[in-house]
Design a protein around this motif. Structure first.
Motif, PDB file in Angstrom:
ATOM      1  N   ASP A   1       0.855  -1.180   0.000  1.00  0.00           N
ATOM      2  CA  ASP A   1       0.000   0.000   0.000  1.00  0.00           C
ATOM      3  C   ASP A   1       0.896   1.238   0.000  1.00  0.00           C
ATOM      4  OD1 ASP A   1      -1.672   2.157   0.612  1.00  0.00           O
ATOM      5  OD2 ASP A   1      -2.940   0.981   1.951  1.00  0.00           O
ATOM      6  N   GLN A   2       0.951   1.946  -1.106  1.00  0.00           N
ATOM      7  CA  GLN A   2       1.828   3.098  -1.218  1.00  0.00           C
ATOM      8  C   GLN A   2       1.450   4.194  -0.234  1.00  0.00           C
ATOM      9  OE1 GLN A   2       4.657   3.421  -3.260  1.00  0.00           O
ATOM     10  NE2 GLN A   2       4.936   5.199  -1.907  1.00  0.00           N
ATOM     11  N   GLN A   3       0.174   4.392  -0.006  1.00  0.00           N
ATOM     12  CA  GLN A   3      -0.260   5.415   0.952  1.00  0.00           C
ATOM     13  C   GLN A   3       0.187   5.072   2.369  1.00  0.00           C
ATOM     14  OE1 GLN A   3      -4.513   5.831   0.411  1.00  0.00           O
ATOM     15  NE2 GLN A   3      -4.253   7.344  -1.229  1.00  0.00           N
ATOM     16  N   LEU A   4       0.139   3.789   2.697  1.00  0.00           N
ATOM     17  CA  LEU A   4       0.615   3.361   4.006  1.00  0.00           C
ATOM     18  C   LEU A   4       2.114   3.601   4.121  1.00  0.00           C
ATOM     19  CD1 LEU A   4      -0.023   1.995   6.720  1.00  0.00           C
ATOM     20  CD2 LEU A   4       0.441  -0.207   5.617  1.00  0.00           C
ATOM     21  N   LEU A   5       2.864   3.263   3.062  1.00  0.00           N
ATOM     22  CA  LEU A   5       4.296   3.496   3.067  1.00  0.00           C
ATOM     23  C   LEU A   5       4.610   4.982   3.227  1.00  0.00           C
ATOM     24  CD1 LEU A   5       7.189   2.471   2.737  1.00  0.00           C
ATOM     25  CD2 LEU A   5       6.892   2.649   0.255  1.00  0.00           C
TER      26      LEU A   5
ATOM     27  N   GLU B   1       7.211   6.484   5.999  1.00  0.00           N
ATOM     28  CA  GLU B   1       8.412   7.219   5.594  1.00  0.00           C
ATOM     29  C   GLU B   1       8.020   8.547   4.960  1.00  0.00           C
ATOM     30  OE1 GLU B   1      10.767   4.839   2.946  1.00  0.00           O
ATOM     31  OE2 GLU B   1      10.424   3.008   4.096  1.00  0.00           O
ATOM     32  N   PRO B   2       8.755   9.619   5.250  1.00  0.00           N
ATOM     33  CA  PRO B   2       9.973   9.683   6.083  1.00  0.00           C
ATOM     34  C   PRO B   2       9.717   9.943   7.563  1.00  0.00           C
ATOM     35  CG  PRO B   2       9.617  11.795   5.039  1.00  0.00           C
ATOM     36  CD  PRO B   2       8.485  10.912   4.568  1.00  0.00           C
ATOM     37  N   TYR B   3       8.443   9.878   7.983  1.00  0.00           N
ATOM     38  CA  TYR B   3       8.126  10.164   9.383  1.00  0.00           C
ATOM     39  C   TYR B   3       8.989   9.345  10.337  1.00  0.00           C
ATOM     40  CZ  TYR B   3       5.546  10.174  13.796  1.00  0.00           C
ATOM     41  OH  TYR B   3       5.204  10.275  15.127  1.00  0.00           O
ATOM     42  N   LEU B   4       9.135   8.054  10.048  1.00  0.00           N
ATOM     43  CA  LEU B   4       9.914   7.177  10.922  1.00  0.00           C
ATOM     44  C   LEU B   4      11.356   7.660  11.024  1.00  0.00           C
ATOM     45  CD1 LEU B   4      10.428   4.581  12.533  1.00  0.00           C
ATOM     46  CD2 LEU B   4      10.762   3.399  10.349  1.00  0.00           C
ATOM     47  N   TYR B   5      11.966   7.981   9.878  1.00  0.00           N
ATOM     48  CA  TYR B   5      13.362   8.401   9.879  1.00  0.00           C
ATOM     49  C   TYR B   5      13.541   9.740  10.591  1.00  0.00           C
ATOM     50  CZ  TYR B   5      13.681   4.734   6.358  1.00  0.00           C
ATOM     51  OH  TYR B   5      13.623   3.534   5.699  1.00  0.00           O
ATOM     52  N   GLU B   6      12.584  10.626  10.451  1.00  0.00           N
ATOM     53  CA  GLU B   6      12.649  11.909  11.152  1.00  0.00           C
ATOM     54  C   GLU B   6      12.530  11.696  12.662  1.00  0.00           C
ATOM     55  OE1 GLU B   6       9.403  13.836   9.261  1.00  0.00           O
ATOM     56  OE2 GLU B   6      10.582  14.540   7.535  1.00  0.00           O
TER      57      GLU B   6
ATOM     58  N   ASN C   1      19.496   6.137   0.206  1.00  0.00           N
ATOM     59  CA  ASN C   1      19.176   7.556   0.115  1.00  0.00           C
ATOM     60  C   ASN C   1      18.648   8.138   1.420  1.00  0.00           C
ATOM     61  OD1 ASN C   1      19.973   7.851  -2.572  1.00  0.00           O
ATOM     62  ND2 ASN C   1      17.983   7.169  -3.343  1.00  0.00           N
ATOM     63  N   CYS C   2      18.577   7.295   2.444  1.00  0.00           N
ATOM     64  CA  CYS C   2      18.134   7.769   3.761  1.00  0.00           C
ATOM     65  C   CYS C   2      19.311   7.974   4.705  1.00  0.00           C
ATOM     66  CB  CYS C   2      17.161   6.767   4.378  1.00  0.00           C
ATOM     67  SG  CYS C   2      15.683   6.449   3.395  1.00  0.00           S
ATOM     68  N   ILE C   3      20.510   7.806   4.205  1.00  0.00           N
ATOM     69  CA  ILE C   3      21.696   7.839   5.059  1.00  0.00           C
ATOM     70  C   ILE C   3      21.861   9.173   5.777  1.00  0.00           C
ATOM     71  CG2 ILE C   3      23.226   8.592   3.179  1.00  0.00           C
ATOM     72  CD1 ILE C   3      25.398   6.806   4.419  1.00  0.00           C
ATOM     73  N   TYR C   4      21.402  10.274   5.170  1.00  0.00           N
ATOM     74  CA  TYR C   4      21.591  11.589   5.767  1.00  0.00           C
ATOM     75  C   TYR C   4      20.757  11.795   7.036  1.00  0.00           C
ATOM     76  CZ  TYR C   4      24.127  12.912   1.538  1.00  0.00           C
ATOM     77  OH  TYR C   4      25.043  12.987   0.519  1.00  0.00           O
TER      78      TYR C   4
END
Length: 440
Positions: free
Chosen positions: A365-369, A373-378, A399-402
């Protein structure tokens, strides 16, 4: 860093077992070493046992979309394989050059069945010199290479993106030496973790690492990702036990100290461990009920990953957080996703703050994804964690390394990659970001 690694051989110092009777599994005696690798008579190969952690039948992989199509990746300017190339590899590795589409399909698709390459060539070297010649030749021809161990990775680092040549360690599975006085084991990178542990159990020793994928994963990949595993709290980080390693870097070969550096093909390393045990551990280990309960408990833990995959489409995240924040993100994500997620679970290693966050939905589910993300990484960055712990960055997280590393650190990684792999043939499209972050 910039590419995955191959470890044709490794040396490690192994833990004394809590109790030999507790760990002993009957009928797992060592076998003679491969005739292809000349080693002294005292050296051995553990009886091979591979559990089906990774689906290896090609027919189950045909419906997986090609990675370069799904993620809109453009092929870099690497050369294509010619008949002259095939002649060279067949001469170098007689009987170990694979072009069968069904066998290749299993090596082209990752365990989660979300990534799929289109490699047409699989090489299975047996010794370090063969790995060295493969990389030297590929570097001269500008042929991209994808090192592969047990193919149990979860971030797309172990499978090709396009037609990279797969260099597998599956036949590099010999134990070279073991010293029971120092507890130092030397082995090739393709040894399956569980086979190594079985070999050591009979000598009253134990591997310092235990993973759910132990029946399929290779020790080379374990060290390459600095895997934590179920014994981390008791025995410490795998990185802390590595004494040294030997690597193959495109056209060069040299000895390195382990630095979790994926810009090369590693060929030897060692681990430093303690061997003392407590009186309480001896008493508990000799109790039948304790032994039975422990095995049942760990069996539940080890099967979580497989169970989730069978429950639906899994969005997997391997993160690290301060212990006081360890489980907060699970509760937060459950509240954020609500009924859109079939299941949100978290499990992992309290010893090093490594949490495996898994979100399950009936189908992708793209909307679920987009809600993850990026909420989790933030959230992770805000709480001074890391977006990747033991699984690595691979293709999916490069591309999430930053979110976890400053621009200066990433720039340094890219410079090191350019020095050690100037043509970028080793595991391209992975680990380092495909864009450069501005300083603002």
């Amino acid at each position: 860093m910039a590419c995955a690694v191959v470890l044709p051989s490794c040396a490690m110092q192994c833990r004394r077992a809590l109790c030999k009777r507790w760990l002993h599994l009957s009928g797992r005696k060592s076998m003679a070493s491969s005739a292809h690798l000349h080693i002294p008579p005292m050296l051995s190969k553990p009886r091979q046992r591979r559990r089906q952690f990774h689906w290896t039948t090609g027919y189950r992989s045909r419906d997986v979309e090609f990675t370069h199509v799904r993620y809109n990746v453009q092929r870099l300017g690497f050369a294509a394989i010619t008949t002259e190339d095939m002649a060279f590899f067949n001469d170098l590795l007689p009987g170990s050059v694979v072009t069968d589409p069904d066998i290749l399909e299993a090596s082209n698709v990752d365990w989660l069945r979300t990534m799929r390459g289109c490699s047409q060539l699989l090489l299975r070297p047996r010794i370090t010199e063969e790995v060295s010649q493969i990389l030297r030749y590929c570097n001269s021809r500008n042929l991209a290479v994808n090192p592969q161990g047990g193919n149990t990775g979860l971030v797309g680092g172990s499978v090709p993106v396009f037609d990279e040549i797969i260099v597998s360690t599956v036949q590099m599975d010999n134990i070279i030496s073991f010293n029971s006085n120092s507890g130092v084991l030397t082995c090739q990178a393709g040894c399956i973790l569980e086979n190594l542990n079985n070999y050591l159990e009979e000598q009253d020793f134990i591997m310092p690492l235990d993973l759910a994928s132990k029946g399929s994963c290779h020790i080379g990949g374990n060290v390459a990702t600095n895997a934590g595993g179920l014994r981390l709290l008791r025995y410490g980080s795998l990185r802390g036990t590595v004494l040294g390693l030997e690597v193959v870097v495109t056209a060069l070969r040299r000895s390195w100290i382990y630095s979790r550096n994926p810009k090369a093909c590693w060929v030897k390393f060692s681990l430093r461990l303690s061997s003392w045990i407590t009186v309480a551990e001896r008493l508990f280990a000799s109790t039948l009920n304790y032994k039975t309960h422990c095995k049942a408990l760990w069996a539940l833990r080890e099967r979580i990953t497989e169970a989730l995959v069978r429950d639906g489409f899994v969005y997997k995240y391997d993160i690290s957080l301060p212990l006081e924040r360890f489980y907060e993100i699970v509760i937060d994500m459950r509240n954020r996703l609500g009924v859109r997620a079939k299941r949100v679970v978290g499990y992992g290693h309290l010893g090093d703050g490594n949490l495996h966050l898994n979100v399950v939905s009936p189908a992708f589910d793209q909307q679920l994804l987009d809600s993850i993300e990026p909420y989790l990484y933030e959230w992770i960055a805000q709480h001074y964690g890391s977006i990747s712990a033991e699984h690595g960055l691979g293709f999916k997280k490069k591309n999430c390394i930053y979110f976890s590393k400053p621009k200066e650190a990433v720039d340094l990684m890219q410079q090191m990659k350019a020095i050690l792999d100037p043509k970028g043939i080793l595991n391209p499209y992975k680990t380092l970001p495909s864009f450069t972050r501005s300083t603002h």
